[in-house]
Design a protein around this motif. Structure first.
Motif: not given
Length: 94
Positions: A10, A13-19, A61, A63-64
Motif C-alpha cells: 500500500d 502504491v501511495d508513493d506513486i501518487y504522492t506529490l 512525484r 517516487q520519481e
C-alpha cells in the motif's frame, strides 16, 4: 487485519501518487536553496520534472525523486570503501 506485506505494498502504491512540494525535494536532496533545485531542473536531464498542481503551483512525484536519488552515482573516497580502506591502512602500518 492487514499484514506488513500489505502495508508495504500500500505504501509503495501511495508513493506513486504522492506529490511533494519544493521544500521536501530540497530536504531529500540536501540542497541549500530552492534555486539549487531549479538549477538541477535546468541542467540535469535526468532530474524529475514537476507536475502542475495549480495555476501558480508545481509539485514532484515522490517516487520519481526517490528513484533519482537511488540512481545517483556513489562517490568513493580515495577509490576504496570502508573495509578495503582499513585493510590497506593495516598493510601500510605493518
Amino acid at each position: 487485519m492487514k499484514s506488513t506485506t500489505d502495508s508495504a505494498a500500500d505504501e509503495a502504491v501511495d508513493d506513486i501518487y504522492t506529490l511533494i512540494k519544493i521544500a521536501r525535494v530540497q530536504s531529500m536532496l540536501a540542497c541549500g536553496s530552492r534555486a539549487s533545485v531549479y538549477e538541477k531542473l535546468r541542467k540535469d536531464p535526468t532530474f524529475p520534472r514537476p507536475v502542475r498542481v495549480g495555476p501558480h503551483s508545481i509539485a514532484w512525484r515522490l517516487q520519481e525523486v526517490r528513484d533519482y536519488i537511488a540512481n545517483l552515482p556513489r562517490h568513493e573516497l580515495s577509490g576504496l570503501s570502508g573495509p578495503d580502506q582499513r585493510r590497506a591502512a593495516a598493510r601500510g602500518a605493518a
